[in-house]
Design an enzyme around this catalytic site. Structure first.
Site, PDB file in Angstrom:
ATOM      1  N   CYS A   1      13.190  38.970   9.969  1.00 27.75           N
ATOM      2  CA  CYS A   1      13.683  38.790  11.631  1.00 27.75           C
ATOM      3  C   CYS A   1      13.017  37.551  12.115  1.00 27.75           C
ATOM      4  O   CYS A   1      11.746  37.497  12.131  1.00 27.75           O
ATOM      5  CB  CYS A   1      13.116  39.878  12.371  1.00 27.75           C
TER       6      CYS A   1
ATOM      7  N   CYS B   1       6.973  44.031   2.439  1.00 31.76           N
ATOM      8  CA  CYS B   1       7.193  44.510   3.502  1.00 31.76           C
ATOM      9  C   CYS B   1       5.950  43.949   4.397  1.00 31.76           C
ATOM     10  O   CYS B   1       4.618  44.276   4.088  1.00 31.76           O
ATOM     11  CB  CYS B   1       7.318  45.796   3.900  1.00 31.76           C
TER      12      CYS B   1
ATOM     13  N   CYS C   1      10.588  50.298   8.154  1.00 32.52           N
ATOM     14  CA  CYS C   1       9.710  49.629   9.131  1.00 32.52           C
ATOM     15  C   CYS C   1      10.675  48.632   9.950  1.00 32.52           C
ATOM     16  O   CYS C   1      10.262  48.606  11.194  1.00 32.52           O
ATOM     17  CB  CYS C   1       8.531  48.632   8.423  1.00 32.52           C
TER      18      CYS C   1
ATOM     19  N   CYS D   1       4.330  47.717   5.508  1.00 28.21           N
ATOM     20  CA  CYS D   1       3.682  48.663   4.677  1.00 28.21           C
ATOM     21  C   CYS D   1       3.546  48.289   3.157  1.00 28.21           C
ATOM     22  O   CYS D   1       3.147  48.929   2.350  1.00 28.21           O
ATOM     23  CB  CYS D   1       4.746  49.883   4.758  1.00 28.21           C
TER      24      CYS D   1
ATOM     25  N   CYS E   1       0.854  -1.181   0.042  1.00 25.42           N
ATOM     26  CA  CYS E   1       0.095   0.100  -0.098  1.00 25.42           C
ATOM     27  C   CYS E   1       1.076   1.249  -0.050  1.00 25.42           C
ATOM     28  O   CYS E   1       0.595   2.222  -0.604  1.00 25.42           O
ATOM     29  CB  CYS E   1      -1.008   0.048   1.069  1.00 25.42           C
TER      30      CYS E   1
ATOM     31  N   CYS F   1      10.946  37.800  15.504  1.00 25.74           N
ATOM     32  CA  CYS F   1       9.714  38.658  15.485  1.00 25.74           C
ATOM     33  C   CYS F   1       8.691  37.495  15.262  1.00 25.74           C
ATOM     34  O   CYS F   1       7.539  37.736  15.311  1.00 25.74           O
ATOM     35  CB  CYS F   1       9.796  39.895  14.309  1.00 25.74           C
TER      36      CYS F   1
ATOM     37  N   CYS G   1      10.636  46.440   4.918  1.00 22.03           N
ATOM     38  CA  CYS G   1      11.719  47.449   4.323  1.00 22.03           C
ATOM     39  C   CYS G   1      12.590  48.175   5.445  1.00 22.03           C
ATOM     40  O   CYS G   1      12.237  47.871   6.793  1.00 22.03           O
ATOM     41  CB  CYS G   1      10.662  48.651   3.709  1.00 22.03           C
TER      42      CYS G   1
ATOM     43  N   HIS H   1      -1.706   1.489   7.375  1.00 19.42           N
ATOM     44  CA  HIS H   1      -2.099   1.589   5.813  1.00 19.42           C
ATOM     45  C   HIS H   1      -2.333   2.907   5.386  1.00 19.42           C
ATOM     46  O   HIS H   1      -2.541   3.756   5.783  1.00 19.42           O
ATOM     47  CB  HIS H   1      -3.362   0.781   6.155  1.00 19.42           C
TER      48      HIS H   1
ATOM     49  N   HIS I   1      16.788  41.939  18.940  1.00 15.50           N
ATOM     50  CA  HIS I   1      16.614  41.082  17.758  1.00 15.50           C
ATOM     51  C   HIS I   1      17.650  41.359  16.823  1.00 15.50           C
ATOM     52  O   HIS I   1      18.472  42.603  16.679  1.00 15.50           O
ATOM     53  CB  HIS I   1      15.324  41.471  17.000  1.00 15.50           C
TER      54      HIS I   1
ATOM     55  N   HIS J   1      11.939  47.690  15.468  1.00 12.96           N
ATOM     56  CA  HIS J   1      13.050  47.224  16.297  1.00 12.96           C
ATOM     57  C   HIS J   1      13.436  48.442  17.411  1.00 12.96           C
ATOM     58  O   HIS J   1      14.392  48.037  17.912  1.00 12.96           O
ATOM     59  CB  HIS J   1      14.234  46.498  15.588  1.00 12.96           C
TER      60      HIS J   1
HETATM   61 ZN   LIG Z   1      12.529  41.176  15.034  1.00  8.47          ZN
HETATM   62 ZN   LIG Z   2       7.577  48.709   5.385  1.00  7.30          ZN
END
Ligand SMILES: [Zn+2]
Ligand SMILES: [Zn+2]
Length: 701
Positions: free
Chosen positions: A545, A534, A566, A537, A356, A548, A563, A613, A579, A571
């Site tokens: 990351c 991103c 951001c 945005c 099988c 995150c 981006c 099976h 991070h 961060h």
């Molecule tokens: Zn992060």
């Molecule tokens: Zn962004």
């Protein structure tokens, strides 16, 4: 009086083109028979009017009852009449339908379950020499009716050939069909009469019309005409044993006077050849497997005959296959042909002796997927090589005839190089790697980057996650993203086929009781060097990351890419200052506001396991409800030593309906209210198989 007259009438259908010009499928009422074996009588044209008188050799015809003749007369073109007759079980079931029987008809390219309401007599009222056509008045099943009721278009009358499946009724109160009369195909003029002489005759022999010895003998005789090269047949060998095989040749052998069949048997027999009879070769197969018998010793493989109490799937005669075609590659079964071609008992790959894992894997990979359509390297393919066996005896056979006998699978298993593949239950991933790498010589499907470096090749991807990294009912989308991101892995390119192994280990332990098999897998964010958006945005992302990933303020579980703006903002938050986001490799020369092309892959099969099976779900077409379920050992005939497994393919549109819901609805669904197959798909998944769509490959640079 009329009854007596009808009993004397004899009807025939022309099964071989006659010299005198009667085409195959013509229906004839014989009034006389000459000593030389000619039938002389009335030939019926369309509409049931007697067209002309004619004659035909009796051995070019097959006898019909009046009822059969009337049903067949409504079938056009005439060649479809013979197709229907070849399908002995279906035709006998159609002739024997009673009120409220459930049938499936092909209607406007769709399959529609219907209840039988009435027989409809079409054509002018009784005139001497006229044979009325009979059609069926059907009602849509409740529920189906609701969907279509807005249209208020009445269903047309159906011919016997429109019925593709008859579901046997178990009720004891079967009402015989009454016949209504339709004048000139005008529904308004339908009037009902209680019974017809033919029906009285039929009722007297109700349910036994086809056990009548003459009829069953001639049905059997009929099957000789319907057998063709490529058909599966059973034959009485010259020493009286029943054997099974595929017809590889039909013709008149040297020194004989009548038609013989050359069969390639499923099993070897010492008295058999490799395709020669006497000194002449008629076809080529393995040694000790070619049997030549008179065609009259052959009939369609009875292992496919339905037995009562089972949902019936009569054997559909495979389309005409010429010998040379056996070597041609067969495309996947088209969506609209799956119901008639694949669904039923004794369909798919026949299981045998721990096979099988292999049956379910092969079925998943090859039934509908286009991912491997170009993988058979014909030039590297020697006559008896293993890839040749796979291509000819398994894949092509599955797609062409809908059934692969256990013997073909065993022949393939024995050549896999290691003895244990032929005897033991193996892991599908081990088999897939062996199959793709050593049998088909395909490059690894996945090229993987680890920490930015090109590092691994693989044929499948094993999901590795911590249980707390995803929700309690994760989707494959979430699992794949988490698995790749938490180990910092990326795909170098879009794979043609992505086989994802669920997080379960061995046969007992599974990490999640339920997993949602995402029907579409978006791999945009797990591709190396491919533009991404991103997370916040929507602009072109430059950083990713990992830390995150599990942040509860940021939609945990979702891949986090930003981006540069951001990335800085996210961060600066005190909880994220530790991070270490890393820079993504982004393609050069991309404008910052370029829209990002998403890369979707489509689910085409799910391999499932329950108590050792393996079974398989296959999505066989674009329609969301086009799902089938396959079990190579669904049933068994006979005992352990002498029996065989009955593989079954079931249609399961409810699986498609279920998967069309949102992930939220799926994860909270009460499985005790769902069908058994929905439950198995959700709880038992072992591997999900995805393929690249045309759309994606087009846009990929
Ligand atoms: Zn992060
Ligand atoms: Zn962004």
């Amino acid at each position: 009086m009329e009854l007596d007259m009808e009993r004397q009438e004899r009807y025939f259908i022309v099964v071989r083109r006659s010299k005198k010009g009667l085409s195959r499928g013509s229906i004839l009422r014989a009034d006389a028979e000459t000593a030389a074996g000619d039938l002389i009588g009335m030939v019926y044209g369309g509409g049931g009017s007697a067209r002309s008188s004619g004659s035909v050799k009796k051995h070019d015809t097959y006898p019909l009852s009046r009822h059969q003749a009337q049903l067949l007369l409504f079938v056009s073109p005439a060649s479809r009449r013979l197709e229907l007759m070849c399908n002995v079980q279906l035709f006998s079931a159609v002739c024997d339908l009673t009120q409220d029987d459930l049938v499936v008809v092909k209607h406007k390219k769709d399959f529609q379950p219907c209840l039988v309401k009435n027989l409809i007599q079409i054509g002018k009222k009784d005139k001497p020499g006229v044979l009325q056509m009979l059609g069926f008045e059907l009602n849509l099943m409740e529920g189906e009716q609701d969907i279509l009721s807005k249209k208020t278009v009445p269903l047309p009358f159906f011919s016997a050939a429109d019925i593709v499946q008859v579901v046997p009724s178990h009720s004891n109160t079967r009402q015989p069909l009454r016949i209504s009369i339709d004048l000139g195909l005008n529904r308004k003029a339908v009037s009902r009469i209680n019974s017809m002489p033919t029906l009285k005759f039929r009722n007297a022999k109700k349910r036994s019309i086809f056990s009548n010895k003459d009829v069953s003998n001639s049905i059997q005789a009929m099957s000789h005409y319907s057998l063709e090269v490529g058909h599966m047949a059973e034959a009485i060998s010259l020493n009286g044993l029943t054997v099974y095989g595929v017809i590889r040749w039909i013709g008149v052998p040297d020194g004989k006077k009548n038609y013989w069949a050359g069969l390639e048997l499923d099993n070897e027999a010492t008295t058999c050849s490799d395709g020669t009879l006497g000194t002449i070769r008629y076809f080529t197969c393995e040694g000790n497997k070619a049997l030549f018998v008179p065609l009259t010793n052959c009939k369609p493989d009875s292992r496919f005959l339905f037995t009562p109490n089972e949902i019936q799937k009569p054997l559909e005669p495979p389309s005409v296959t010429l010998l040379e075609d056996l070597d041609e590659d067969v495309p996947p079964v088209a969506e609209q042909d799956v119901m008639s071609h694949l669904v039923g008992r004794m369909r798919g790959i026949q299981g045998h002796f721990n096979s099988c894992y292999l049956d379910a894997t092969l079925f998943s990979l090859f039934t509908s997927s286009i991912a491997f359509s170009r993988m058979f390297n014909r030039s590297a393919d020697s006559e008896e090589g293993i890839s040749h066996i796979l291509r000819r005896d398994i894949v092509n056979r599955l797609r062409r005839s809908g059934f692969v006998p256990a013997e073909s699978v065993m022949k393939f298993r024995k050549q896999l190089g290691c003895k244990s593949f032929a005897t033991e239950e193996k892991d599908p991933e081990e088999f897939i790697t062996l199959l793709l790498k050593h049998v088909l010589h395909i490059e690894p499907l996945l090229k993987i980057r680890s920490h930015g470096e090109l590092s691994q090749d693989a044929y499948t991807h094993q999901i590795i996650v911590e249980k707390n990294q995803v929700g309690t009912v994760p989707s494959v989308q979430q699992l794949l993203e988490m698995s790749l991101v938490s180990s910092d892995l990326k795909f170098e390119e879009i794979p043609s086929c992505l086989i994802v192994q669920m997080p379960r280990f061995g046969k007992k332990f599974k990490m999640f009781p339920k997993i949602i098999p995402s029907t579409e897998l978006d791999i945009t964010d797990v591709l190396h060097c491919s533009p991404r958006e991103c997370f916040l945005c929507g602009h072109l992302a430059e950083y990713e990351c990992c830390q995150c990933l599990t942040d509860h303020k940021l939609q945990p579980g979702k891949i986090k890419q930003y981006c540069s703006t951001c990335n800085t903002q996210v961060h600066t938050h005190t909880s994220r200052q530790e991070h270490t986001p890393h820079k993504l490799t982004v393609p050069d020369h991309l404008p910052e506001d370029a829209s990002v092309q998403r890369h979707q892959m489509q689910l085409f099969a799910v391999l499932c396991i329950n108590t050792s099976h393996y079974v398989s779900f296959v999505k066989y077409g674009p329609d969301s409800r086009s799902w089938i379920f396959f079990d190579s050992m669904a049933d068994r005939c006979g005992d352990d030593n002498n029996g065989y497994n009955v593989p079954v393919i079931r249609s399961c549109p409810e699986v498609g309906d279920f998967l069309s819901q949102s992930e939220e609805e799926i994860s909270t669904a009460d499985l005790s209210q769902c069908s058994e197959l929905v439950r198995r798909l959700l709880c038992d998944s072992y591997m999900c198989l995805y393929q690249r769509t045309d759309n994606t490959s087009q846009h990929h640079q």
